[in-house]
Motif scaffolding. Structure first.
Motif, PDB file in Angstrom:
ATOM      1  N   GLY A 140       0.776  -1.223   0.000  1.00  0.00           N
ATOM      2  CA  GLY A 140       0.000   0.000   0.000  1.00  0.00           C
ATOM      3  C   GLY A 140       0.807   1.272   0.000  1.00  0.00           C
ATOM      4  O   GLY A 140       0.240   2.374   0.076  1.00  0.00           O
ATOM      5  N   GLN A 141       2.126   1.172  -0.083  1.00  0.00           N
ATOM      6  CA  GLN A 141       2.962   2.370  -0.148  1.00  0.00           C
ATOM      7  C   GLN A 141       2.684   3.131  -1.445  1.00  0.00           C
ATOM      8  O   GLN A 141       2.445   2.540  -2.499  1.00  0.00           O
ATOM      9  N   ALA A 142       2.727   4.452  -1.370  1.00  0.00           N
ATOM     10  CA  ALA A 142       2.483   5.292  -2.542  1.00  0.00           C
ATOM     11  C   ALA A 142       3.764   5.475  -3.344  1.00  0.00           C
ATOM     12  O   ALA A 142       4.862   5.531  -2.784  1.00  0.00           O
ATOM     13  N   GLY A 143       3.616   5.563  -4.659  1.00  0.00           N
ATOM     14  CA  GLY A 143       4.771   5.793  -5.518  1.00  0.00           C
ATOM     15  C   GLY A 143       4.580   5.185  -6.884  1.00  0.00           C
ATOM     16  O   GLY A 143       3.511   4.656  -7.214  1.00  0.00           O
ATOM     17  N   VAL A 144       5.615   5.249  -7.706  1.00  0.00           N
ATOM     18  CA  VAL A 144       5.575   4.711  -9.065  1.00  0.00           C
ATOM     19  C   VAL A 144       5.765   3.194  -9.013  1.00  0.00           C
ATOM     20  O   VAL A 144       6.807   2.710  -8.552  1.00  0.00           O
ATOM     21  N   PRO A 145       4.772   2.421  -9.471  1.00  0.00           N
ATOM     22  CA  PRO A 145       4.883   0.957  -9.407  1.00  0.00           C
ATOM     23  C   PRO A 145       5.935   0.420 -10.374  1.00  0.00           C
ATOM     24  O   PRO A 145       6.106   0.935 -11.471  1.00  0.00           O
ATOM     25  N   ILE A 146       6.623  -0.617  -9.932  1.00  0.00           N
ATOM     26  CA  ILE A 146       7.685  -1.248 -10.720  1.00  0.00           C
ATOM     27  C   ILE A 146       7.436  -2.745 -10.819  1.00  0.00           C
ATOM     28  O   ILE A 146       7.157  -3.404  -9.808  1.00  0.00           O
ATOM     29  N   ILE A 147       7.514  -3.297 -12.026  1.00  0.00           N
ATOM     30  CA  ILE A 147       7.667  -4.738 -12.202  1.00  0.00           C
ATOM     31  C   ILE A 147       9.158  -4.976 -12.359  1.00  0.00           C
ATOM     32  O   ILE A 147       9.782  -4.505 -13.309  1.00  0.00           O
ATOM     33  N   PHE A 148       9.752  -5.666 -11.416  1.00  0.00           N
ATOM     34  CA  PHE A 148      11.200  -5.866 -11.358  1.00  0.00           C
ATOM     35  C   PHE A 148      11.494  -7.292 -11.797  1.00  0.00           C
ATOM     36  O   PHE A 148      11.156  -8.244 -11.114  1.00  0.00           O
ATOM     37  N   ASP A 149      12.128  -7.456 -12.964  1.00  0.00           N
ATOM     38  CA  ASP A 149      12.416  -8.770 -13.537  1.00  0.00           C
ATOM     39  C   ASP A 149      13.926  -9.010 -13.479  1.00  0.00           C
ATOM     40  O   ASP A 149      14.693  -8.269 -14.095  1.00  0.00           O
ATOM     41  N   ALA A 150      14.336 -10.014 -12.726  1.00  0.00           N
ATOM     42  CA  ALA A 150      15.755 -10.338 -12.603  1.00  0.00           C
ATOM     43  C   ALA A 150      15.992 -11.780 -13.012  1.00  0.00           C
ATOM     44  O   ALA A 150      15.176 -12.655 -12.740  1.00  0.00           O
ATOM     45  N   GLN A 151      17.117 -12.007 -13.664  1.00  0.00           N
ATOM     46  CA  GLN A 151      17.479 -13.344 -14.122  1.00  0.00           C
ATOM     47  C   GLN A 151      18.901 -13.636 -13.674  1.00  0.00           C
ATOM     48  O   GLN A 151      19.809 -12.819 -13.859  1.00  0.00           O
ATOM     49  N   PHE A 152      19.110 -14.804 -13.074  1.00  0.00           N
ATOM     50  CA  PHE A 152      20.415 -15.169 -12.532  1.00  0.00           C
ATOM     51  C   PHE A 152      21.003 -16.344 -13.316  1.00  0.00           C
ATOM     52  O   PHE A 152      20.323 -17.351 -13.548  1.00  0.00           O
ATOM     53  N   VAL A 153      22.271 -16.205 -13.708  1.00  0.00           N
ATOM     54  CA  VAL A 153      22.963 -17.268 -14.427  1.00  0.00           C
ATOM     55  C   VAL A 153      24.308 -17.529 -13.766  1.00  0.00           C
ATOM     56  O   VAL A 153      24.887 -16.648 -13.118  1.00  0.00           O
ATOM     57  N   ASP A 154      24.796 -18.740 -13.923  1.00  0.00           N
ATOM     58  CA  ASP A 154      26.091 -19.151 -13.393  1.00  0.00           C
ATOM     59  C   ASP A 154      27.176 -18.692 -14.364  1.00  0.00           C
ATOM     60  O   ASP A 154      27.172 -19.084 -15.534  1.00  0.00           O
ATOM     61  N   VAL A 155      28.102 -17.877 -13.907  1.00  0.00           N
ATOM     62  CA  VAL A 155      29.109 -17.322 -14.804  1.00  0.00           C
ATOM     63  C   VAL A 155      30.059 -18.393 -15.337  1.00  0.00           C
ATOM     64  O   VAL A 155      30.644 -18.238 -16.400  1.00  0.00           O
ATOM     65  N   ASP A 156      30.209 -19.504 -14.610  1.00  0.00           N
ATOM     66  CA  ASP A 156      31.115 -20.561 -15.047  1.00  0.00           C
ATOM     67  C   ASP A 156      30.464 -21.489 -16.068  1.00  0.00           C
ATOM     68  O   ASP A 156      31.122 -21.947 -17.005  1.00  0.00           O
ATOM     69  N   THR A 157      29.178 -21.790 -15.900  1.00  0.00           N
ATOM     70  CA  THR A 157      28.514 -22.745 -16.785  1.00  0.00           C
ATOM     71  C   THR A 157      27.603 -22.070 -17.807  1.00  0.00           C
ATOM     72  O   THR A 157      27.161 -22.716 -18.752  1.00  0.00           O
ATOM     73  N   CYS A 158      27.314 -20.779 -17.622  1.00  0.00           N
ATOM     74  CA  CYS A 158      26.401 -20.026 -18.487  1.00  0.00           C
ATOM     75  C   CYS A 158      24.972 -20.577 -18.434  1.00  0.00           C
ATOM     76  O   CYS A 158      24.175 -20.330 -19.341  1.00  0.00           O
ATOM     77  N   GLU A 159      24.656 -21.326 -17.405  1.00  0.00           N
ATOM     78  CA  GLU A 159      23.321 -21.880 -17.241  1.00  0.00           C
ATOM     79  C   GLU A 159      22.544 -21.091 -16.189  1.00  0.00           C
ATOM     80  O   GLU A 159      23.132 -20.522 -15.265  1.00  0.00           O
ATOM     81  N   PRO A 160      21.222 -21.059 -16.305  1.00  0.00           N
ATOM     82  CA  PRO A 160      20.419 -20.369 -15.295  1.00  0.00           C
ATOM     83  C   PRO A 160      20.560 -21.037 -13.932  1.00  0.00           C
ATOM     84  O   PRO A 160      20.791 -22.246 -13.836  1.00  0.00           O
ATOM     85  N   ILE A 161      20.444 -20.241 -12.879  1.00  0.00           N
ATOM     86  CA  ILE A 161      20.536 -20.756 -11.515  1.00  0.00           C
ATOM     87  C   ILE A 161      19.126 -20.908 -10.956  1.00  0.00           C
ATOM     88  O   ILE A 161      18.442 -19.931 -10.666  1.00  0.00           O
TER      89      ILE A 161
END
Length: 374
Positions: A140-161
């Protein structure tokens, strides 16, 4: 209208010493640490080039594009060497009026891309242990709404975590953090804020390493630019009260927004009610630390969801994590079954974490004063 993405902003984390930032504190790096950081940066750059090719061939990009198309439009980039001025001069707004729901993928992603190298992160003093697993942290906090999309990958294998737990927190529109009472954090007489949980939460990544939050665009406080705090947990245990414990922390850092967007948001209510002087990205020490002398671009790409800021934004970033790295984030407060407790410490889990309810009674309203947190 719904949108997509591919391998976009890639935030690579280096195994260098973690800095815990408190107001007025500055730590110097010794020569050995600087050499280690430069060596890792070069190794990471080569690894990112390898990952970029693999993402194109293993279907990772295709899946990411399909997912984010359901949110809005994103674009593809390539690894380039950056410095602070490059990041400051770049607009991260994806804005093409010709794009519709029927636009082909080739057209949507026919733009260049940037991989991000983040050599170190800062926790700041207001990390709260024991936050709830949930996707909507607005409360209920006031402000500009954000859809925050984050994607994590393993830097050694290049595969998603998969099954990484992404912990995020930021201040509200007037520069106040929930979960604590402290000088420089709003009204210190409002003790109910100790039990508040707004704009804090944790989510588990899916099989593509993806997690999404419904949150709000952060406000500002003295000495810091607009930012989100982020922590990545691995191998945790989920408790019956919908919190996590144990495991390890593979990343701690901060993410930012374009300065022109910040000014636009700050001109709207309730952001404009905060009379504390705005610190810009260019003048922010942490922004400089995370972008200077590397390929770092820790600024979220974004698209406007409507004609007005009140319609909200979609912001996204891809974070490449060194899963063998392990940090010990300090914390100032713990959210327990009885509410918030001031209990500074390291990363140990010998505390009563979690709460059986997701609501906090405090509003935390009002602009922050001088000497706010990092």
């Amino acid at each position: 209208m719904r949108f997509t993405s591919s391998w976009k902003t890639c935030l690579l984390l280096l195994t260098v010493p973690l800095v815990l930032a408190h107001p007025g504190e500055h730590e110097e790096h010794n020569e050995q640490a600087d050499i280690q950081k430069r060596m890792f940066q070069e190794s990471a750059r080569r690894g990112l080039e390898k990952c970029a090719k693999r993402f194109d061939t293993n279907g990772f990009n295709t899946r990411a594009e399909a997912r984010r198309r359901s949110l809005y439009d994103l674009h593809r980039r390539h690894l380039v060497l950056r410095d602070t001025d490059d990041v400051l001069d770049k607009s991260h707004l994806v804005n093409d009026s010709s794009i519709t729901a029927d636009t082909s993928a080739d057209s949507l992603f026919d733009t260049s891309s940037t991989c991000v190298l983040n050599p170190e992160g800062e926790t700041g003093p207001y990390y709260v242990k024991g936050e709830l697993i949930r996707s909507d942290i607005r409360e209920g906090q006031a402000g500009v709404p954000i859809i925050f999309d984050a994607q994590f990958v393993d830097v050694d294998t290049c595969e998603p975590i998969e099954d990484l737990y992404f912990d995020i927190w930021n201040c509200n529109a007037t520069g106040v953090y929930s979960g604590l009472v402290a000088t420089g954090n709003g009204n210190t007489a409002d003790t109910s804020n100790l039990n508040a949980t707004f704009l804090r939460g944790i989510q588990k990544t899916d099989s593509d390493g993806v997690v999404q939050f419904n949150t709000l665009f952060p406000g500002h406080y003295s000495g810091r630019t607009t930012h989100h705090h982020v922590v990545a947990h691995l191998n945790v245990t989920v408790l019956a009260n919908n919190t996590i414990t144990g495991g390890s922390v593979a990343h701690i850092g901060q993410l930012f927004w374009d300065q022109d967007l910040i000014y636009d948001v700050e001109a709207t209510s309730p952001y404009s009610e905060n009379t504390v002087t705005i610190t810009t990205n260019a003048d922010d020490r942490v922004f400089s630390d995370e972008t200077s002398g590397s390929t770092s671009d820790p600024v979220l790409s974004y698209v406007k969801l409507g004609d007005d800021l009140s319609d909200g934004l979609l912001g996204w970033i891809t974070v490449a994590v060194n899963t063998s790295a392990e940090y010990d984030p300090n914390y100032s407060f713990v959210y327990t079954a009885s509410g918030g407790v001031a209990e500074s410490g390291g990363g140990s889990d010998d505390v009563d974490t979690g709460s059986s309810s997701g609501s906090g009674s405090g509003s935390g309203s009002g602009p922050s004063g001088a000497g706010g947190p990092n």
